[in-house]
Write a protein that holds these residues in place. Structure first.
Motif, mmCIF file in Angstrom:
data_model
loop_
_atom_site.group_PDB
_atom_site.id
_atom_site.type_symbol
_atom_site.label_atom_id
_atom_site.label_comp_id
_atom_site.label_asym_id
_atom_site.label_seq_id
_atom_site.Cartn_x
_atom_site.Cartn_y
_atom_site.Cartn_z
ATOM 1 N N ARG A 258 0.837 -1.206 0.000
ATOM 2 C CA ARG A 258 0.000 0.000 0.000
ATOM 3 C C ARG A 258 0.871 1.254 0.000
ATOM 4 N NH1 ARG A 258 -5.544 -1.164 1.584
ATOM 5 N NH2 ARG A 258 -5.697 -3.389 2.031
ATOM 6 N N ALA A 259 1.968 1.224 0.749
ATOM 7 C CA ALA A 259 2.866 2.378 0.828
ATOM 8 C C ALA A 259 3.634 2.614 -0.468
ATOM 9 C CB ALA A 259 3.842 2.185 1.989
ATOM 10 N N THR A 260 3.751 1.578 -1.292
ATOM 11 C CA THR A 260 4.528 1.711 -2.525
ATOM 12 C C THR A 260 3.659 1.794 -3.779
ATOM 13 O OG1 THR A 260 4.854 -0.695 -2.623
ATOM 14 C CG2 THR A 260 6.583 0.601 -1.578
ATOM 15 N N GLY A 261 2.380 2.088 -3.597
ATOM 16 C CA GLY A 261 1.557 2.390 -4.751
ATOM 17 C C GLY A 261 0.499 1.383 -5.143
ATOM 18 N N PHE A 262 0.334 0.334 -4.389
ATOM 19 C CA PHE A 262 -0.742 -0.613 -4.658
ATOM 20 C C PHE A 262 -1.885 -0.272 -3.707
ATOM 21 C CE2 PHE A 262 3.003 -2.762 -6.224
ATOM 22 C CZ PHE A 262 2.564 -3.336 -7.408
#
Length: 61
Positions: free
Chosen positions: A32-36
């Motif tokens: 989630r933190a990396t764009g998913f």
């Protein structure tokens, strides 16, 4: 199998479940933190789309 052995096996399975749950939670947060946006679910959707595209290309080639 004795009662003590069963209790030991149950305790070990509970330990494994706790470890795996922690790993999955950490992985989901990292994704989630990396764009998913939906974490693991987003990655699963992308992977399935990639497989479908690959199968379609193989079928057409």
């Amino acid at each position: 199998m004795t009662h003590e052995e069963l209790l030991r096996k149950i305790a070990y399975q509970e330990f494994l479940q706790d470890q795996l749950t922690t790993e999955m939670t950490m992985l989901d947060e990292l994704l989630r933190a990396t764009g998913f946006p939906r974490g693991i679910h987003s990655v699963k959707e992308v992977a399935l789309e990639m497989l479908e595209e690959q199968q379609a290309q193989e079928g057409n080639g």
